[in-house]
Write a protein that holds these residues in place. Structure first.
Motif, PDB file in Angstrom:
ATOM      1  N   ASN A   1      48.538 -60.390  96.390  1.00 43.24           N
ATOM      2  CA  ASN A   1      48.203 -59.982  95.191  1.00 43.24           C
ATOM      3  C   ASN A   1      47.972 -58.322  94.942  1.00 43.24           C
ATOM      4  O   ASN A   1      47.419 -57.859  94.110  1.00 43.24           O
ATOM      5  CB  ASN A   1      47.038 -60.657  94.597  1.00 43.24           C
TER       6      ASN A   1
ATOM      7  N   TRP B   1      46.371 -54.782  90.753  1.00 43.72           N
ATOM      8  CA  TRP B   1      46.823 -56.369  91.089  1.00 43.72           C
ATOM      9  C   TRP B   1      48.053 -56.556  90.921  1.00 43.72           C
ATOM     10  O   TRP B   1      48.679 -56.308  89.935  1.00 43.72           O
ATOM     11  CB  TRP B   1      45.602 -57.100  90.615  1.00 43.72           C
TER      12      TRP B   1
ATOM     13  N   GLU C   1      50.347 -59.611  89.307  1.00 47.37           N
ATOM     14  CA  GLU C   1      49.939 -60.529  88.765  1.00 47.37           C
ATOM     15  C   GLU C   1      51.239 -61.200  87.730  1.00 47.37           C
ATOM     16  O   GLU C   1      51.698 -60.346  87.042  1.00 47.37           O
ATOM     17  CB  GLU C   1      48.863 -60.400  87.342  1.00 47.37           C
ATOM     18  N   PRO C   2      51.351 -62.412  88.086  1.00 47.58           N
ATOM     19  CA  PRO C   2      51.025 -63.194  89.164  1.00 47.58           C
ATOM     20  C   PRO C   2      51.408 -62.618  90.560  1.00 47.58           C
ATOM     21  O   PRO C   2      52.250 -61.784  90.596  1.00 47.58           O
ATOM     22  CB  PRO C   2      51.772 -64.548  88.703  1.00 47.58           C
ATOM     23  N   PRO C   3      50.790 -63.300  91.420  1.00 49.35           N
ATOM     24  CA  PRO C   3      51.156 -62.911  92.754  1.00 49.35           C
ATOM     25  C   PRO C   3      52.286 -63.127  93.362  1.00 49.35           C
ATOM     26  O   PRO C   3      53.026 -63.961  92.656  1.00 49.35           O
ATOM     27  CB  PRO C   3      49.873 -63.743  93.809  1.00 49.35           C
TER      28      PRO C   3
END
Length: 101
Positions: A43, A81, A83-85
């Protein structure tokens, strides 16, 4: 101040003045052909290590994650981050680590 037995046994308690932020670190772990372990953060971009054992890999990766997040927060920048990982690869195992700064 009283010298009652209950007061002598009690410990002082103070509430923390500030809460310590916690961030979720999603890690994918896999073994290579030579028996080494690779761990990569799913992430956040660019954080990966290779070590002799999973424990060693995670103990190297957590400080890198902590340093990256802390430096972004201190500089006022956004944490980028993913998103999604990232998708998990063949042969990888997922680990979730709550990381305190």
């Amino acid at each position: 101040m009283s010298d009652s037995p209950a007061e002598r046994r009690s410990l002082p308690f103070e509430s923390p003045s500030a809460t310590v932020p916690t961030f979720g670190c999603i890690v994918y772990v896999s073994s290579s052909i030579d028996g080494r372990v690779r761990a990569r953060v799913a992430n956040l971009c660019g954080l990966a290590v290779e070590a002799a054992t999973e424990r060693d890999a995670l103990s190297q990766l957590v400080p890198l994650f902590r340093q990256h997040v802390r430096s972004r927060l201190e500089s006022g920048g956004a944490i980028e981050w993913i998103e999604p990982p990232l998708p998990i690869g063949d042969g990888e195992k997922k680990r979730f680590l709550p990381v305190h700064l």
